[in-house]
Scaffold this motif. Sequence first.
Motif, PDB file in Angstrom:
ATOM      1  N   VAL A 113      44.484  43.892  42.418  1.00 54.46           N
ATOM      2  CA  VAL A 113      44.099  45.145  43.062  1.00 54.46           C
ATOM      3  C   VAL A 113      44.347  45.005  44.560  1.00 54.46           C
ATOM      4  CG1 VAL A 113      42.402  45.774  41.319  1.00 54.46           C
ATOM      5  CG2 VAL A 113      41.688  44.398  43.250  1.00 54.46           C
ATOM      6  N   VAL A 114      44.828  46.082  45.163  1.00 53.43           N
ATOM      7  CA  VAL A 114      45.094  46.121  46.599  1.00 53.43           C
ATOM      8  C   VAL A 114      44.043  47.024  47.231  1.00 53.43           C
ATOM      9  CG1 VAL A 114      46.784  46.628  48.392  1.00 53.43           C
ATOM     10  CG2 VAL A 114      47.553  45.811  46.152  1.00 53.43           C
ATOM     11  N   LEU A 115      43.330  46.486  48.221  1.00 54.62           N
ATOM     12  CA  LEU A 115      42.201  47.186  48.829  1.00 54.62           C
ATOM     13  C   LEU A 115      42.427  47.365  50.322  1.00 54.62           C
ATOM     14  CD1 LEU A 115      39.360  45.099  47.136  1.00 54.62           C
ATOM     15  CD2 LEU A 115      40.296  47.269  46.331  1.00 54.62           C
ATOM     16  N   GLU A 116      41.860  48.448  50.851  1.00 61.15           N
ATOM     17  CA  GLU A 116      41.896  48.703  52.294  1.00 61.15           C
ATOM     18  C   GLU A 116      40.473  48.899  52.805  1.00 61.15           C
ATOM     19  OE1 GLU A 116      44.282  52.056  53.231  1.00 61.15           O
ATOM     20  OE2 GLU A 116      46.163  50.938  53.293  1.00 61.15           O
ATOM     21  N   PRO A 117      40.130  48.281  53.950  1.00 60.26           N
ATOM     22  CA  PRO A 117      38.822  48.548  54.557  1.00 60.26           C
ATOM     23  C   PRO A 117      38.885  49.800  55.422  1.00 60.26           C
ATOM     24  CG  PRO A 117      39.967  46.905  55.841  1.00 60.26           C
ATOM     25  CD  PRO A 117      40.893  47.264  54.698  1.00 60.26           C
ATOM     26  N   PHE A 118      37.727  50.237  55.892  1.00 60.63           N
ATOM     27  CA  PHE A 118      37.675  51.397  56.779  1.00 60.63           C
ATOM     28  C   PHE A 118      37.238  50.983  58.179  1.00 60.63           C
ATOM     29  CE2 PHE A 118      35.287  55.197  58.406  1.00 60.63           C
ATOM     30  CZ  PHE A 118      36.413  55.945  58.695  1.00 60.63           C
ATOM     31  N   LEU A 119      36.098  50.338  58.277  1.00 58.50           N
ATOM     32  CA  LEU A 119      35.586  49.868  59.555  1.00 58.50           C
ATOM     33  C   LEU A 119      35.475  48.348  59.525  1.00 58.50           C
ATOM     34  CD1 LEU A 119      32.733  52.506  60.061  1.00 58.50           C
ATOM     35  CD2 LEU A 119      34.999  52.524  61.123  1.00 58.50           C
ATOM     36  N   ASP A 120      35.202  47.767  60.682  1.00 58.80           N
ATOM     37  CA  ASP A 120      35.001  46.327  60.722  1.00 58.80           C
ATOM     38  C   ASP A 120      33.612  45.986  60.182  1.00 58.80           C
ATOM     39  OD1 ASP A 120      33.903  47.673  62.896  1.00 58.80           O
ATOM     40  OD2 ASP A 120      33.832  45.874  64.124  1.00 58.80           O
ATOM     41  N   GLY A 121      33.439  44.717  59.829  1.00 60.47           N
ATOM     42  CA  GLY A 121      32.173  44.264  59.264  1.00 60.47           C
ATOM     43  C   GLY A 121      32.411  43.278  58.138  1.00 60.47           C
ATOM     44  N   VAL A 122      31.365  42.981  57.399  1.00 63.05           N
ATOM     45  CA  VAL A 122      31.442  42.072  56.258  1.00 63.05           C
ATOM     46  C   VAL A 122      31.442  42.915  54.983  1.00 63.05           C
ATOM     47  CG1 VAL A 122      30.334  40.190  55.010  1.00 63.05           C
ATOM     48  CG2 VAL A 122      30.291  40.221  57.514  1.00 63.05           C
ATOM     49  N   TYR A 123      32.502  42.773  54.198  1.00 63.00           N
ATOM     50  CA  TYR A 123      32.671  43.557  52.975  1.00 63.00           C
ATOM     51  C   TYR A 123      32.449  42.660  51.755  1.00 63.00           C
ATOM     52  CZ  TYR A 123      34.772  47.608  55.337  1.00 63.00           C
ATOM     53  OH  TYR A 123      34.993  48.710  56.112  1.00 63.00           O
ATOM     54  N   PRO A 124      31.697  43.127  50.773  1.00 65.07           N
ATOM     55  CA  PRO A 124      31.543  42.335  49.548  1.00 65.07           C
ATOM     56  C   PRO A 124      32.688  42.594  48.572  1.00 65.07           C
ATOM     57  CG  PRO A 124      30.156  44.278  49.426  1.00 65.07           C
ATOM     58  CD  PRO A 124      30.823  44.320  50.783  1.00 65.07           C
ATOM     59  N   ILE A 125      33.042  41.566  47.839  1.00 67.49           N
ATOM     60  CA  ILE A 125      33.876  41.720  46.646  1.00 67.49           C
ATOM     61  C   ILE A 125      32.915  41.646  45.467  1.00 67.49           C
ATOM     62  CG2 ILE A 125      35.723  40.731  45.252  1.00 67.49           C
ATOM     63  CD1 ILE A 125      36.956  39.668  47.777  1.00 67.49           C
ATOM     64  N   PRO A 126      32.649  42.768  44.815  1.00 67.68           N
ATOM     65  CA  PRO A 126      31.590  42.791  43.804  1.00 67.68           C
ATOM     66  C   PRO A 126      31.871  41.839  42.645  1.00 67.68           C
ATOM     67  CG  PRO A 126      32.316  45.017  44.380  1.00 67.68           C
ATOM     68  CD  PRO A 126      33.305  44.071  44.969  1.00 67.68           C
ATOM     69  N   SER A 127      30.831  41.577  41.899  1.00 66.62           N
ATOM     70  CA  SER A 127      30.962  40.754  40.705  1.00 66.62           C
ATOM     71  C   SER A 127      31.869  41.447  39.690  1.00 66.62           C
ATOM     72  CB  SER A 127      29.578  40.511  40.094  1.00 66.62           C
ATOM     73  OG  SER A 127      29.685  39.845  38.854  1.00 66.62           O
ATOM     74  N   VAL A 128      32.748  40.668  39.081  1.00 68.12           N
ATOM     75  CA  VAL A 128      33.654  41.167  38.044  1.00 68.12           C
ATOM     76  C   VAL A 128      33.156  40.644  36.701  1.00 68.12           C
ATOM     77  CG1 VAL A 128      36.027  41.215  37.200  1.00 68.12           C
ATOM     78  CG2 VAL A 128      35.574  41.187  39.666  1.00 68.12           C
ATOM     79  N   ALA A 129      33.133  41.510  35.698  1.00 68.84           N
ATOM     80  CA  ALA A 129      32.604  41.120  34.386  1.00 68.84           C
ATOM     81  C   ALA A 129      33.638  41.389  33.295  1.00 68.84           C
ATOM     82  CB  ALA A 129      31.314  41.875  34.078  1.00 68.84           C
ATOM     83  N   VAL A 130      33.618  40.543  32.268  1.00 66.80           N
ATOM     84  CA  VAL A 130      34.422  40.755  31.067  1.00 66.80           C
ATOM     85  C   VAL A 130      33.496  40.616  29.862  1.00 66.80           C
ATOM     86  CG1 VAL A 130      36.604  39.976  32.055  1.00 66.80           C
ATOM     87  CG2 VAL A 130      35.079  38.314  31.005  1.00 66.80           C
ATOM     88  N   SER A 131      33.822  41.348  28.812  1.00 66.04           N
ATOM     89  CA  SER A 131      33.047  41.268  27.575  1.00 66.04           C
ATOM     90  C   SER A 131      34.004  41.150  26.408  1.00 66.04           C
ATOM     91  CB  SER A 131      32.152  42.505  27.414  1.00 66.04           C
ATOM     92  OG  SER A 131      32.941  43.684  27.348  1.00 66.04           O
ATOM     93  N   TRP A 132      33.516  40.633  25.294  1.00 63.25           N
ATOM     94  CA  TRP A 132      34.372  40.463  24.124  1.00 63.25           C
ATOM     95  C   TRP A 132      33.544  40.547  22.851  1.00 63.25           C
ATOM     96  CZ3 TRP A 132      33.184  36.664  27.634  1.00 63.25           C
ATOM     97  CH2 TRP A 132      32.408  35.597  27.173  1.00 63.25           C
ATOM     98  N   GLN A 133      34.260  40.903  21.791  1.00 59.16           N
ATOM     99  CA  GLN A 133      33.699  40.932  20.442  1.00 59.16           C
ATOM    100  C   GLN A 133      34.689  40.203  19.547  1.00 59.16           C
ATOM    101  OE1 GLN A 133      33.149  45.052  19.476  1.00 59.16           O
ATOM    102  NE2 GLN A 133      31.465  45.344  20.908  1.00 59.16           N
ATOM    103  N   GLY A 134      34.448  38.936  19.335  1.00 57.18           N
ATOM    104  CA  GLY A 134      35.400  38.114  18.609  1.00 57.18           C
ATOM    105  C   GLY A 134      34.824  37.522  17.352  1.00 57.18           C
ATOM    106  N   SER A 135      35.629  36.675  16.733  1.00 56.10           N
ATOM    107  CA  SER A 135      35.205  36.034  15.495  1.00 56.10           C
ATOM    108  C   SER A 135      34.035  35.089  15.727  1.00 56.10           C
ATOM    109  CB  SER A 135      36.389  35.266  14.889  1.00 56.10           C
ATOM    110  OG  SER A 135      36.896  34.321  15.827  1.00 56.10           O
ATOM    111  N   GLY A 136      33.926  34.574  16.963  1.00 60.32           N
ATOM    112  CA  GLY A 136      32.827  33.672  17.276  1.00 60.32           C
ATOM    113  C   GLY A 136      31.591  34.376  17.790  1.00 60.32           C
ATOM    114  N   GLY A 137      31.594  35.701  17.780  1.00 59.88           N
ATOM    115  CA  GLY A 137      30.448  36.461  18.266  1.00 59.88           C
ATOM    116  C   GLY A 137      30.784  37.253  19.512  1.00 59.88           C
ATOM    117  N   ASN A 138      29.797  37.979  20.000  1.00 67.55           N
ATOM    118  CA  ASN A 138      29.969  38.799  21.191  1.00 67.55           C
ATOM    119  C   ASN A 138      29.521  38.024  22.428  1.00 67.55           C
ATOM    120  OD1 ASN A 138      30.618  40.692  19.270  1.00 67.55           O
ATOM    121  ND2 ASN A 138      28.641  41.739  19.381  1.00 67.55           N
TER     122      ASN A 138
END
Length: 287
Positions: A113-138
Amino acid sequence: MNRGLWSIAVFFGTFCVLGCGQTTPEKPPATETGVATTATDAGAGVELTVEADASTITTTDRLRVRITVRRPIGEPVTLVEPDWAGAGWTLVDTVDSEPRLSGEGLIERARTVVLEPFLDGVYPIPSVAVSWQGSGGNGTLASQPLEVRVESVLEADDDGVISPPSPALPPQSPEGDGLPAGVLAAAVLLGAGVVGYLLARPRPVDREPEFDPIHRLRAIADSPVEGESDLCEVHRAVAALEAECDTVALRALLRECERARFGPEDGERRGARDIAADALALLEVRA
């Protein structure tokens, strides 16, 4: 003489006529290394990595964040897209890479993903999550949030105060009307240089058309002969559709693609045209 070289010579002569003033070198772009975090579910064999290409940028820069997921073959996962706007970023572009074999029995998929800021400061990169439903369970796996510092491009002494206007120059005498011959000659040379540059510059190269998964599936399903790259193209198309509209049936087709491409040689493999036809049939049912 080559028109490009002639244009450069004309420009050089023009600047020699006008005279070159002192210039201040531009500030070089930041070369600081990026930041990254990795989360792993050893039991499910899923690994999630989030990497930003820089830890400090300016308000005129763009940040590239690469999200990489490694998982077992035939066990697709669903990526939960972070709220980039809520974190202060403007989402400029999203590019999904083709699934590829990564290690024994693992599939790797990446999204940039390509991101652009607006103002100066400290910007967070939020938590990224993945989920699955497989043969070994969810299961669900989430990364730790990161931070990127955004610095202003304004100099320290730029306080935004507008300088007062300069006093008006006294009117010139009638004898002083008109432009000096040197300035006129420089203007003519400059115009000729611009024309020469426009004539000599290379033409823009046509860009490759955007990948259309449905169009590609139809072309492969209707083809009388199966090509060598068709299975790879079907895999790419099904992966793109599964990322947009996650369903159990599309996940099953994605497993079929992965087994056909990366499964054991002596295992049962379906052809690209059969998988493409099934994918199109699923899309018709959804419509």
